[in-house]
Design an enzyme around this catalytic site. Structure first.
Site, mmCIF file in Angstrom:
data_model
loop_
_atom_site.group_PDB
_atom_site.id
_atom_site.type_symbol
_atom_site.label_atom_id
_atom_site.label_comp_id
_atom_site.label_asym_id
_atom_site.label_seq_id
_atom_site.Cartn_x
_atom_site.Cartn_y
_atom_site.Cartn_z
ATOM 1 C CG HIS A 49 -5.394 -2.360 8.608
ATOM 2 N ND1 HIS A 49 -4.599 -1.336 8.554
ATOM 3 C CD2 HIS A 49 -5.113 -2.458 10.160
ATOM 4 C CE1 HIS A 49 -3.152 -1.448 9.604
ATOM 5 N NE2 HIS A 49 -3.284 -1.731 10.341
ATOM 6 C CB SER B 221 1.999 -0.004 7.701
ATOM 7 O OG SER B 221 0.174 -0.217 8.451
ATOM 8 N NE ARG C 80 -0.844 -8.300 11.786
ATOM 9 C CZ ARG C 80 -0.073 -7.626 12.184
ATOM 10 N NH1 ARG C 80 0.316 -7.136 11.054
ATOM 11 N NH2 ARG C 80 -0.072 -6.713 13.548
ATOM 12 C CE LYS D 197 3.395 0.529 15.508
ATOM 13 N NZ LYS D 197 2.460 -0.294 14.569
#
Ligand code: ADP
Length: 166
Positions: free
Chosen positions: A17, A130, A92, A41
């Site tokens: 990040h 994460s 990614r 989430k």
């Protein structure tokens, strides 16, 4: 003045990040990192306020054109209210693409003035998320290579607390 945002859940912020945020801060006049509270989430390890604090402590001190905020609402509305011209997202792998493409088109539909800018992840952060940080931490692995040093101990402590090891 070109204002961009880097939104996400950042639970917690990782070196991946920070890399994207730093690169965005070099391109745009000003960058707001926004901890989104309405993300899909619910079982976050850190509260939104804690996540904001962790990001603030992680940003390089000389990155003076970057601030951190939190928001509970539609990204498109946040951007319209603050005259944000671009959403910067890190990509990614192919697996990120479908979701991010859908989000970008939805935001464009809701706010036609808003552009989404995709940046390829740095090769050394390609695998990092994460979730990886939390998984490795849960099994006692070394997470210091994944997160900024200033916040590493806080993350280790929280992961242990969550797993009943403290
Ligand atoms: P989300 O809840 O949208 O998945 P995250 O907090 O995981 O949010 O990530 C926020 C943004 O940072 C997303 O654009 C994501 O693609 C990007 N990102 C996450 N990890 C990395 C990484 N290792 N390298 C580059 N970009 C990343």
């Amino acid at each position: 003045m070109k204002l961009a945002i880097c939104p996400g859940s950042f639970d917690p912020v990782t070196n991946g990040h920070i890399d994207i945020i730093s690169r965005a801060a070099k391109i745009f006049d000003r960058v707001i990192v926004v901890v989104m509270m309405n993300y899909n989430k619910p079982n976050s390890y850190f509260t939104a306020a804690e996540r904001v604090e962790l990001i603030r402590r992680s940003l390089p001190e000389d990155m003076t054109n970057c601030v951190v905020d939190m928001y509970d609402g539609l990204l498109a509305d946040y951007c319209r209210e603050r005259n944000v011209c671009a959403v910067v997202k890190g990509l990614r792998a192919v697996s990120d693409f479908e979701y991010e493409f859908q989000q970008a088109l939805t935001n464009k539909q809701l706010n036609p003035d808003l552009e989404t800018v995709f940046m390829t992840a740095d090769a050394k952060h390609m695998y990092l998320s994460s979730s990886v940080v939390k998984q490795v931490g849960e099994f006692g692995g070394d997470i210091s290579q994944f997160v900024p040093p200033q916040i590493c101990d806080d993350i280790v402590k929280r992961v242990k607390e969550r797993n009943g090891k403290i």
